[in-house]
Design a protein around this motif. Structure first.
Motif, PDB file in Angstrom:
ATOM      1  N   VAL A  29       0.858  -1.186   0.000  1.00 40.18           N
ATOM      2  CA  VAL A  29       0.000   0.000   0.000  1.00 40.18           C
ATOM      3  C   VAL A  29       0.894   1.236   0.000  1.00 40.18           C
ATOM      4  O   VAL A  29       1.728   1.386   0.894  1.00 40.18           O
ATOM      5  N   LYS A  30       0.724   2.109  -0.978  1.00 38.82           N
ATOM      6  CA  LYS A  30       1.495   3.347  -1.007  1.00 38.82           C
ATOM      7  C   LYS A  30       1.013   4.266   0.124  1.00 38.82           C
ATOM      8  O   LYS A  30      -0.187   4.358   0.387  1.00 38.82           O
ATOM      9  N   SER A  31       1.947   4.919   0.777  1.00 35.55           N
ATOM     10  CA  SER A  31       1.619   5.733   1.950  1.00 35.55           C
ATOM     11  C   SER A  31       0.649   6.888   1.667  1.00 35.55           C
ATOM     12  O   SER A  31      -0.139   7.231   2.549  1.00 35.55           O
ATOM     13  N   PRO A  32       0.619   7.493   0.466  1.00 36.43           N
ATOM     14  CA  PRO A  32      -0.392   8.531   0.230  1.00 36.43           C
ATOM     15  C   PRO A  32      -1.826   7.982   0.176  1.00 36.43           C
ATOM     16  O   PRO A  32      -2.783   8.750   0.259  1.00 36.43           O
ATOM     17  N   SER A  33      -1.984   6.665   0.050  1.00 41.30           N
ATOM     18  CA  SER A  33      -3.316   6.054   0.020  1.00 41.30           C
ATOM     19  C   SER A  33      -3.889   5.827   1.412  1.00 41.30           C
ATOM     20  O   SER A  33      -5.048   5.435   1.549  1.00 41.30           O
ATOM     21  N   VAL A  86       3.758   9.827   8.712  1.00 44.65           N
ATOM     22  CA  VAL A  86       3.286   9.428  10.031  1.00 44.65           C
ATOM     23  C   VAL A  86       3.292   7.907  10.090  1.00 44.65           C
ATOM     24  O   VAL A  86       2.714   7.249   9.232  1.00 44.65           O
ATOM     25  N   GLY A  87       3.978   7.363  11.104  1.00 47.81           N
ATOM     26  CA  GLY A  87       4.002   5.917  11.309  1.00 47.81           C
ATOM     27  C   GLY A  87       3.074   5.547  12.447  1.00 47.81           C
ATOM     28  O   GLY A  87       3.181   6.091  13.547  1.00 47.81           O
ATOM     29  N   LEU A 111       4.098  -1.510  11.526  1.00 43.96           N
ATOM     30  CA  LEU A 111       4.100  -0.069  11.297  1.00 43.96           C
ATOM     31  C   LEU A 111       3.421   0.254   9.975  1.00 43.96           C
ATOM     32  O   LEU A 111       3.814  -0.246   8.925  1.00 43.96           O
ATOM     33  N   VAL A 112       2.382   1.074  10.043  1.00 45.14           N
ATOM     34  CA  VAL A 112       1.677   1.533   8.851  1.00 45.14           C
ATOM     35  C   VAL A 112       2.096   2.980   8.620  1.00 45.14           C
ATOM     36  O   VAL A 112       1.974   3.815   9.523  1.00 45.14           O
ATOM     37  N   GLN A 113       2.587   3.277   7.415  1.00 45.23           N
ATOM     38  CA  GLN A 113       3.073   4.614   7.081  1.00 45.23           C
ATOM     39  C   GLN A 113       2.033   5.360   6.249  1.00 45.23           C
ATOM     40  O   GLN A 113       1.464   4.800   5.314  1.00 45.23           O
ATOM     41  N   ALA A 114       1.808   6.621   6.615  1.00 46.68           N
ATOM     42  CA  ALA A 114       0.910   7.494   5.859  1.00 46.68           C
ATOM     43  C   ALA A 114       1.643   8.790   5.562  1.00 46.68           C
ATOM     44  O   ALA A 114       2.455   9.244   6.367  1.00 46.68           O
ATOM     45  N   PHE A 154      -7.481   2.476   4.760  1.00 46.03           N
ATOM     46  CA  PHE A 154      -7.274   2.423   3.312  1.00 46.03           C
ATOM     47  C   PHE A 154      -8.203   1.379   2.721  1.00 46.03           C
ATOM     48  O   PHE A 154      -8.569   0.404   3.366  1.00 46.03           O
ATOM     49  N   LYS A 155      -8.617   1.629   1.486  1.00 48.60           N
ATOM     50  CA  LYS A 155      -9.560   0.750   0.815  1.00 48.60           C
ATOM     51  C   LYS A 155      -8.880  -0.537   0.339  1.00 48.60           C
ATOM     52  O   LYS A 155      -7.698  -0.539   0.006  1.00 48.60           O
ATOM     53  N   ALA A 156      -9.638  -1.609   0.270  1.00 51.54           N
ATOM     54  CA  ALA A 156      -9.132  -2.895  -0.197  1.00 51.54           C
ATOM     55  C   ALA A 156      -8.638  -2.799  -1.635  1.00 51.54           C
ATOM     56  O   ALA A 156      -7.697  -3.493  -2.018  1.00 51.54           O
ATOM     57  N   GLY A 157      -9.231  -1.913  -2.427  1.00 51.00           N
ATOM     58  CA  GLY A 157      -8.819  -1.722  -3.806  1.00 51.00           C
ATOM     59  C   GLY A 157      -7.480  -0.999  -3.938  1.00 51.00           C
ATOM     60  O   GLY A 157      -6.905  -0.973  -5.018  1.00 51.00           O
ATOM     61  N   SER A 158      -6.986  -0.409  -2.846  1.00 51.96           N
ATOM     62  CA  SER A 158      -5.683   0.263  -2.860  1.00 51.96           C
ATOM     63  C   SER A 158      -4.543  -0.684  -2.555  1.00 51.96           C
ATOM     64  O   SER A 158      -3.381  -0.275  -2.555  1.00 51.96           O
ATOM     65  N   VAL A 159      -4.859  -1.931  -2.266  1.00 44.03           N
ATOM     66  CA  VAL A 159      -3.855  -2.916  -1.906  1.00 44.03           C
ATOM     67  C   VAL A 159      -3.400  -3.689  -3.138  1.00 44.03           C
ATOM     68  O   VAL A 159      -4.222  -4.234  -3.879  1.00 44.03           O
ATOM     69  N   ILE A 160      -2.091  -3.707  -3.355  1.00 41.82           N
ATOM     70  CA  ILE A 160      -1.511  -4.509  -4.439  1.00 41.82           C
ATOM     71  C   ILE A 160      -1.012  -5.800  -3.804  1.00 41.82           C
ATOM     72  O   ILE A 160      -0.347  -5.771  -2.760  1.00 41.82           O
ATOM     73  N   VAL A 161      -1.319  -6.927  -4.407  1.00 44.48           N
ATOM     74  CA  VAL A 161      -0.933  -8.222  -3.867  1.00 44.48           C
ATOM     75  C   VAL A 161       0.155  -8.826  -4.731  1.00 44.48           C
ATOM     76  O   VAL A 161       0.083  -8.792  -5.961  1.00 44.48           O
ATOM     77  N   GLY A 162       1.168  -9.353  -4.071  1.00 44.30           N
ATOM     78  CA  GLY A 162       2.256 -10.016  -4.787  1.00 44.30           C
ATOM     79  C   GLY A 162       2.601 -11.360  -4.160  1.00 44.30           C
ATOM     80  O   GLY A 162       2.321 -11.593  -2.977  1.00 44.30           O
ATOM     81  N   VAL A 163       3.197 -12.245  -4.960  1.00 42.95           N
ATOM     82  CA  VAL A 163       3.661 -13.548  -4.491  1.00 42.95           C
ATOM     83  C   VAL A 163       5.065 -13.785  -5.055  1.00 42.95           C
ATOM     84  O   VAL A 163       5.425 -13.216  -6.085  1.00 42.95           O
ATOM     85  N   ALA A 164       5.827 -14.607  -4.370  1.00 47.29           N
ATOM     86  CA  ALA A 164       7.167 -14.956  -4.876  1.00 47.29           C
ATOM     87  C   ALA A 164       7.008 -15.840  -6.114  1.00 47.29           C
ATOM     88  O   ALA A 164       6.074 -16.631  -6.225  1.00 47.29           O
TER      89      ALA A 164
END
Length: 141
Positions: free
Chosen positions: A59-63, A97-98, A105-108, A130-140
């Motif tokens: 999640v990008k901190s501006p979100s 802000v952490g 730690l969540v950064q905004a 933050f909205k669920a749609g603002s979350v990018i999901v990744g896997v190895a």
């Protein structure tokens, strides 16, 4: 993995609810924080998302929206992580802000004006939203 986003939550998929177009999933961190994400069903298939799969939520901190104290409202955003302000890194216009949420730690990034209006200080209660749609999901791979 090097990435510019401030919020990278490592964990495992603890819930997965498929839909016709999108799926909602929860990535649970080792500290017990659950991050809700909405992804397409194609992403579920492409990434091989299933219960127990290791994944990251980004999640990008501006979100991230910061609410001071105990919210007097209810919000539609699926991610509402209550904690305390652990750090404030001041800039000329905006500050980072952490918020410590159970050891995570969540950064905004918010304006200095907002910090003053909200009365944010180290140790103050705050909620990261933050909205669920603002979350990018990744896997190895």
């Amino acid at each position: 993995m090097a990435i510019s986003a401030r919020n990278v939550f490592e964990g495992t998929v603890t819930a997965l609810t498929p839909g016709a177009v999108n799926a909602e999933l929860v990535i649970g961190t080792a500290g017990g924080v659950g991050i809700v994400a909405t992804v397409t069903m194609q992403s579920v298939e492409t990434l091989g998302l299933e219960l127990g799969r290791k994944a990251v939520a980004i999640v990008k901190s501006p979100s991230v929206i910061v609410v001071a104290g105990t919210p007097g409202y209810r919000f539609s955003a699926r991610n509402q992580l209550a904690g305390t302000v652990a750090a404030i890194s001041a800039g000329a216009v905006n500050s980072e802000v952490g918020i410590d949420v159970g050891g995570v730690l969540v950064q905004a990034v918010i304006t200095n004006h907002a910090i003053a209006e909200l009365g944010l200080s180290i140790g103050a209660p705050a909620t990261a939203i933050f909205k669920a749609g603002s979350v990018i999901v990744g896997v190895a791979v």
